[in-house]
Structures are given as C-alpha cells and as structure tokens.
Design a protein around this motif. Structure first.
Motif, PDB file in Angstrom:
ATOM      1  N   PHE A  24       0.858  -1.177   0.000  1.00 41.78           N
ATOM      2  CA  PHE A  24       0.000   0.000   0.000  1.00 41.78           C
ATOM      3  C   PHE A  24       0.897   1.230   0.000  1.00 41.78           C
ATOM      4  O   PHE A  24       1.863   1.293   0.760  1.00 41.78           O
ATOM      5  CB  PHE A  24      -0.914   0.014   1.230  1.00 41.78           C
ATOM      6  N   VAL A  25       0.564   2.190  -0.853  1.00 37.69           N
ATOM      7  CA  VAL A  25       1.274   3.464  -0.893  1.00 37.69           C
ATOM      8  C   VAL A  25       0.236   4.580  -0.963  1.00 37.69           C
ATOM      9  O   VAL A  25      -0.824   4.411  -1.562  1.00 37.69           O
ATOM     10  CB  VAL A  25       2.268   3.561  -2.079  1.00 37.69           C
ATOM     11  N   TRP A  26       0.559   5.691  -0.316  1.00 42.12           N
ATOM     12  CA  TRP A  26      -0.331   6.845  -0.296  1.00 42.12           C
ATOM     13  C   TRP A  26       0.383   8.039  -0.905  1.00 42.12           C
ATOM     14  O   TRP A  26       1.569   8.268  -0.629  1.00 42.12           O
ATOM     15  CB  TRP A  26      -0.699   7.215   1.136  1.00 42.12           C
ATOM     16  N   ASP A  27      -0.347   8.820  -1.720  1.00 43.24           N
ATOM     17  CA  ASP A  27       0.227  10.083  -2.173  1.00 43.24           C
ATOM     18  C   ASP A  27       0.102  11.096  -1.037  1.00 43.24           C
ATOM     19  O   ASP A  27      -0.458  10.795   0.020  1.00 43.24           O
ATOM     20  CB  ASP A  27      -0.400  10.560  -3.498  1.00 43.24           C
ATOM     21  N   LYS A  28       0.615  12.284  -1.233  1.00 37.21           N
ATOM     22  CA  LYS A  28       0.619  13.300  -0.166  1.00 37.21           C
ATOM     23  C   LYS A  28      -0.775  13.876   0.102  1.00 37.21           C
ATOM     24  O   LYS A  28      -0.987  14.548   1.097  1.00 37.21           O
ATOM     25  CB  LYS A  28       1.584  14.428  -0.513  1.00 37.21           C
ATOM     26  N   SER A  29      -1.738  13.582  -0.776  1.00 38.05           N
ATOM     27  CA  SER A  29      -3.116  14.038  -0.580  1.00 38.05           C
ATOM     28  C   SER A  29      -3.980  12.988   0.101  1.00 38.05           C
ATOM     29  O   SER A  29      -5.171  13.194   0.301  1.00 38.05           O
ATOM     30  CB  SER A  29      -3.733  14.417  -1.937  1.00 38.05           C
ATOM     31  N   GLY A  30      -3.400  11.840   0.428  1.00 39.30           N
ATOM     32  CA  GLY A  30      -4.140  10.793   1.134  1.00 39.30           C
ATOM     33  C   GLY A  30      -4.799   9.757   0.244  1.00 39.30           C
ATOM     34  O   GLY A  30      -5.530   8.902   0.743  1.00 39.30           O
ATOM     35  N   ASN A  31      -4.555   9.809  -1.066  1.00 35.60           N
ATOM     36  CA  ASN A  31      -5.099   8.780  -1.956  1.00 35.60           C
ATOM     37  C   ASN A  31      -4.299   7.502  -1.760  1.00 35.60           C
ATOM     38  O   ASN A  31      -3.071   7.516  -1.800  1.00 35.60           O
ATOM     39  CB  ASN A  31      -5.012   9.225  -3.419  1.00 35.60           C
ATOM     40  N   MET A  32      -5.008   6.386  -1.533  1.00 40.54           N
ATOM     41  CA  MET A  32      -4.356   5.113  -1.258  1.00 40.54           C
ATOM     42  C   MET A  32      -4.359   4.228  -2.502  1.00 40.54           C
ATOM     43  O   MET A  32      -5.368   4.142  -3.215  1.00 40.54           O
ATOM     44  CB  MET A  32      -5.079   4.373  -0.126  1.00 40.54           C
ATOM     45  N   PHE A  33      -3.220   3.574  -2.719  1.00 44.35           N
ATOM     46  CA  PHE A  33      -3.068   2.649  -3.836  1.00 44.35           C
ATOM     47  C   PHE A  33      -2.611   1.308  -3.297  1.00 44.35           C
ATOM     48  O   PHE A  33      -1.617   1.217  -2.575  1.00 44.35           O
ATOM     49  CB  PHE A  33      -2.067   3.195  -4.853  1.00 44.35           C
ATOM     50  N   GLU A  34      -3.365   0.279  -3.639  1.00 38.95           N
ATOM     51  CA  GLU A  34      -3.000  -1.085  -3.299  1.00 38.95           C
ATOM     52  C   GLU A  34      -2.226  -1.623  -4.495  1.00 38.95           C
ATOM     53  O   GLU A  34      -2.708  -1.601  -5.615  1.00 38.95           O
ATOM     54  CB  GLU A  34      -4.286  -1.893  -3.074  1.00 38.95           C
ATOM     55  N   ILE A  35      -1.022  -2.095  -4.249  1.00 36.38           N
ATOM     56  CA  ILE A  35      -0.133  -2.533  -5.331  1.00 36.38           C
ATOM     57  C   ILE A  35       0.055  -4.040  -5.216  1.00 36.38           C
ATOM     58  O   ILE A  35       0.527  -4.550  -4.187  1.00 36.38           O
ATOM     59  CB  ILE A  35       1.242  -1.821  -5.253  1.00 36.38           C
ATOM     60  N   LYS A  36      -0.320  -4.752  -6.273  1.00 43.25           N
ATOM     61  CA  LYS A  36      -0.187  -6.214  -6.316  1.00 43.25           C
ATOM     62  C   LYS A  36       0.744  -6.624  -7.425  1.00 43.25           C
ATOM     63  O   LYS A  36       0.948  -5.893  -8.395  1.00 43.25           O
ATOM     64  CB  LYS A  36      -1.551  -6.863  -6.502  1.00 43.25           C
ATOM     65  N   GLU A  37       1.268  -7.812  -7.283  1.00 38.20           N
ATOM     66  CA  GLU A  37       2.176  -8.387  -8.266  1.00 38.20           C
ATOM     67  C   GLU A  37       1.395  -9.041  -9.402  1.00 38.20           C
ATOM     68  O   GLU A  37       0.413  -9.739  -9.157  1.00 38.20           O
ATOM     69  CB  GLU A  37       3.065  -9.443  -7.588  1.00 38.20           C
ATOM     70  N   ILE A  38       1.817  -8.800 -10.647  1.00 39.26           N
ATOM     71  CA  ILE A  38       1.277  -9.526 -11.799  1.00 39.26           C
ATOM     72  C   ILE A  38       2.006 -10.864 -11.855  1.00 39.26           C
ATOM     73  O   ILE A  38       3.241 -10.891 -11.868  1.00 39.26           O
ATOM     74  CB  ILE A  38       1.497  -8.763 -13.116  1.00 39.26           C
ATOM     75  N   HIS A  39       1.261 -11.941 -11.862  1.00 41.30           N
ATOM     76  CA  HIS A  39       1.867 -13.267 -11.937  1.00 41.30           C
ATOM     77  C   HIS A  39       1.705 -13.825 -13.340  1.00 41.30           C
ATOM     78  O   HIS A  39       0.610 -13.822 -13.893  1.00 41.30           O
ATOM     79  CB  HIS A  39       1.220 -14.215 -10.926  1.00 41.30           C
ATOM     80  N   SER A  40       2.799 -14.263 -13.912  1.00 37.87           N
ATOM     81  CA  SER A  40       2.764 -14.871 -15.248  1.00 37.87           C
ATOM     82  C   SER A  40       2.122 -16.250 -15.153  1.00 37.87           C
ATOM     83  O   SER A  40       2.322 -16.972 -14.192  1.00 37.87           O
ATOM     84  CB  SER A  40       4.180 -15.000 -15.811  1.00 37.87           C
TER      85      SER A  40
END
Length: 126
Positions: free
Chosen positions: A109-125
């Motif tokens: 999980f990463v957040w920008d400075k405005s508080g928008n949250m991004f869930e980051i997942k791995e692409i699996h081949s």
C-alpha cells in the motif's frame, strides 16, 4: 467498461513526484475546468486544473484542488510486474507505505501526499 478513475490531489508537484516517478503514469492531456462547469458538475466554484494520465491502459483523471476530501476505504488497486520496486521507490521518496504479508505474495500500500491510497499487487505470469 471502466474508462478512468478520477482523484483529487492538492499539489501539482505530485504529478511528477508520485504519479510519474512512482506509479509510472504519463500525462496524456491537460485541461482546465472553468468555474461554471465546476459548479454545474461538482458544486464548487473553483477553476480546476485536470491531468489525464495513463499507464498500461489504466487512466486517471487527476483534479488539482486545495479542498480536502474525507477518505476512509477508497483506494485504487494496481498490478505491476515487480510490485516491490514500486513500494521501495515510494519508501525512498518519503511516501507513506504499508506492506501486508501473505503466504503467497505481499500486498503493498502506498499513499500520495493528498491521502489517496493505492494497493499494489504483483502480476503473476501464467
């Protein structure tokens, strides 16, 4: 079919620092909403700069506004090859991050400075 996700940020600097540098999005188009259009659609009377950004067919329409939005569960989930690199880049640039450890793979999980949250997942081949 989803065409884009609209989000609000507070600083133009985030376009470069977060959306380009970390999430790897590129600016496709920039435009402004005048006061009249902002009032009709969003019930605010500010002139708003908007950036349409894209990465791998995912588009964000990013509105730059000083108005705060309350965010609780809202987030965008993105999949990347080598998701750990996105997470580590966010850490190195001083962004808020969190890792949820799983048996098979981690979710970042990463957040920008405005508080928008991004869930980051791995692409699996396959």
């Amino acid at each position: 079919m989803l065409l884009h996700v609209a989000i609000t940020i507070h600083s133009l600097k985030e376009i470069e620092d977060f959306y380009k540098e970390i999430l790897r999005f590129t600016v496709q188009r920039k435009f402004s909403l005048n006061r009249e259009t902002s009032q009709k659609i969003f019930s605010t009377e500010e002139v708003v700069e908007v950036y349409l950004m894209e990465h791998q067919s995912v588009q964000f329409e990013i509105f730059i506004s000083r108005q705060k939005e309350k965010k609780l569960f809202s987030h965008v989930c993105l999949a990347y090859r080598q998701a750990l690199i996105i997470y580590e880049k966010a850490i190195s640039l001083g962004y808020r991050t969190l890792v949820k450890s799983n048996k098979e793979n981690n979710t970042y999980f990463v957040w920008d400075k405005s508080g928008n949250m991004f869930e980051i997942k791995e692409i699996h081949s396959k």
